[in-house]
Each structure stands twice: as C-alpha cells, then as structure tokens.
Design a protein around this motif. Structure first.
Motif, PDB file in Angstrom:
ATOM      1  N   ASP A  50       6.308   4.569  11.206  1.00  0.00           N
ATOM      2  CA  ASP A  50       6.477   3.196  10.749  1.00  0.00           C
ATOM      3  C   ASP A  50       5.180   2.637  10.175  1.00  0.00           C
ATOM      4  O   ASP A  50       5.211   1.912   9.172  1.00  0.00           O
ATOM      5  CB  ASP A  50       6.933   2.296  11.896  1.00  0.00           C
ATOM      6  CG  ASP A  50       8.381   2.530  12.296  1.00  0.00           C
ATOM      7  OD1 ASP A  50       9.083   3.283  11.589  1.00  0.00           O
ATOM      8  OD2 ASP A  50       8.809   1.964  13.309  1.00  0.00           O
ATOM      9  N   GLU A  51       4.060   2.953  10.814  1.00  0.00           N
ATOM     10  CA  GLU A  51       2.776   2.458  10.322  1.00  0.00           C
ATOM     11  C   GLU A  51       2.460   3.042   8.939  1.00  0.00           C
ATOM     12  O   GLU A  51       2.013   2.324   8.052  1.00  0.00           O
ATOM     13  CB  GLU A  51       1.657   2.795  11.293  1.00  0.00           C
ATOM     14  CG  GLU A  51       1.719   2.005  12.583  1.00  0.00           C
ATOM     15  CD  GLU A  51       0.650   2.430  13.562  1.00  0.00           C
ATOM     16  OE1 GLU A  51      -0.481   1.903  13.435  1.00  0.00           O
ATOM     17  OE2 GLU A  51       0.955   3.259  14.425  1.00  0.00           O
TER      18      GLU A  51
ATOM     19  N   MET B 295       0.854  -1.184   0.000  1.00  0.00           N
ATOM     20  CA  MET B 295       0.000   0.000   0.000  1.00  0.00           C
ATOM     21  C   MET B 295       0.894   1.240   0.000  1.00  0.00           C
ATOM     22  O   MET B 295       1.912   1.279   0.661  1.00  0.00           O
ATOM     23  CB  MET B 295      -0.889  -0.031   1.247  1.00  0.00           C
ATOM     24  CG  MET B 295      -2.038   0.949   1.188  1.00  0.00           C
ATOM     25  SD  MET B 295      -3.146   0.851   2.618  1.00  0.00           S
ATOM     26  CE  MET B 295      -3.998  -0.677   2.306  1.00  0.00           C
TER      27      MET B 295
ATOM     28  N   LYS C  73       6.547  -1.642   9.856  1.00  0.00           N
ATOM     29  CA  LYS C  73       6.258  -2.598  10.924  1.00  0.00           C
ATOM     30  C   LYS C  73       5.929  -3.939  10.335  1.00  0.00           C
ATOM     31  O   LYS C  73       5.333  -4.068   9.323  1.00  0.00           O
ATOM     32  CB  LYS C  73       5.070  -2.118  11.759  1.00  0.00           C
ATOM     33  CG  LYS C  73       5.477  -1.124  12.793  1.00  0.00           C
ATOM     34  CD  LYS C  73       4.304  -0.889  13.699  1.00  0.00           C
ATOM     35  CE  LYS C  73       4.750  -0.184  14.948  1.00  0.00           C
ATOM     36  NZ  LYS C  73       3.668   0.059  15.841  1.00  0.00           N
TER      37      LYS C  73
ATOM     38  N   ASN D 194      -2.091   4.926   3.062  1.00  0.00           N
ATOM     39  CA  ASN D 194      -1.959   4.714   4.501  1.00  0.00           C
ATOM     40  C   ASN D 194      -2.365   5.956   5.285  1.00  0.00           C
ATOM     41  O   ASN D 194      -2.950   5.844   6.364  1.00  0.00           O
ATOM     42  CB  ASN D 194      -0.538   4.290   4.859  1.00  0.00           C
ATOM     43  CG  ASN D 194      -0.226   2.891   4.375  1.00  0.00           C
ATOM     44  OD1 ASN D 194      -1.120   2.080   4.175  1.00  0.00           O
ATOM     45  ND2 ASN D 194       1.038   2.608   4.172  1.00  0.00           N
TER      46      ASN D 194
ATOM     47  N   GLU E 114       4.810   1.659   6.443  1.00  0.00           N
ATOM     48  CA  GLU E 114       4.738   0.198   6.434  1.00  0.00           C
ATOM     49  C   GLU E 114       6.076  -0.443   6.777  1.00  0.00           C
ATOM     50  O   GLU E 114       6.523  -1.372   6.126  1.00  0.00           O
ATOM     51  CB  GLU E 114       4.233  -0.324   5.094  1.00  0.00           C
ATOM     52  CG  GLU E 114       2.801   0.046   4.811  1.00  0.00           C
ATOM     53  CD  GLU E 114       2.263  -0.558   3.543  1.00  0.00           C
ATOM     54  OE1 GLU E 114       3.029  -0.817   2.591  1.00  0.00           O
ATOM     55  OE2 GLU E 114       1.048  -0.789   3.500  1.00  0.00           O
TER      56      GLU E 114
END
Length: 65
Positions: free
Chosen positions: A59-60, A1, A65, A6, A63
C-alpha cells in the motif's frame, strides 16, 4: 509519485544501496535502476520481495494509504 520513485524512497529510507537490494533480490543492479526510473516495473513476485526486503507495505509503495 510513481511506483519507482516510491521504491527508491523506501530503499533510501532503509539505508540500502541499489547493489545491495539487487543482491538480496537476486536481480541485476540495472533492474533496480530501471524500476526506480520508471523504465520498467518489477513482476508481482519481485514486488512482494521488494516490500519484504524494505519493510514496507505494498500500500505504501502503491500509495493506497
């Protein structure tokens, strides 16, 4: 993604409209739309503010993580 997708996902999870996020970040709603659609990317400074406003880690969004 992609990063923009995100950001959109995190914004919606936070229950915030594009307009509300734009107001909080002191940018135009069109900027939020362009970031979410992948047309542009926010600066590092704005990216950090997006993470704080949406209560997500970089980080989320990236991506990692």
């Amino acid at each position: 993604m992609a990063i923009g997708e995100n950001i959109k996902k995190a914004r919606k999870a936070a229950g915030i409209s594009q307009k509300e996020l734009a107001d909080r970040l002191q940018v135009y709603q069109k900027d939020i739309s362009r970031w979410e659609n992948g047309e542009r990317a926010p600066s590092i400074e704005v990216f950090a503010r997006i993470c704080r406003e949406l209560s997500v880690s970089a980080d989320e969004i990236l991506e990692l993580k």
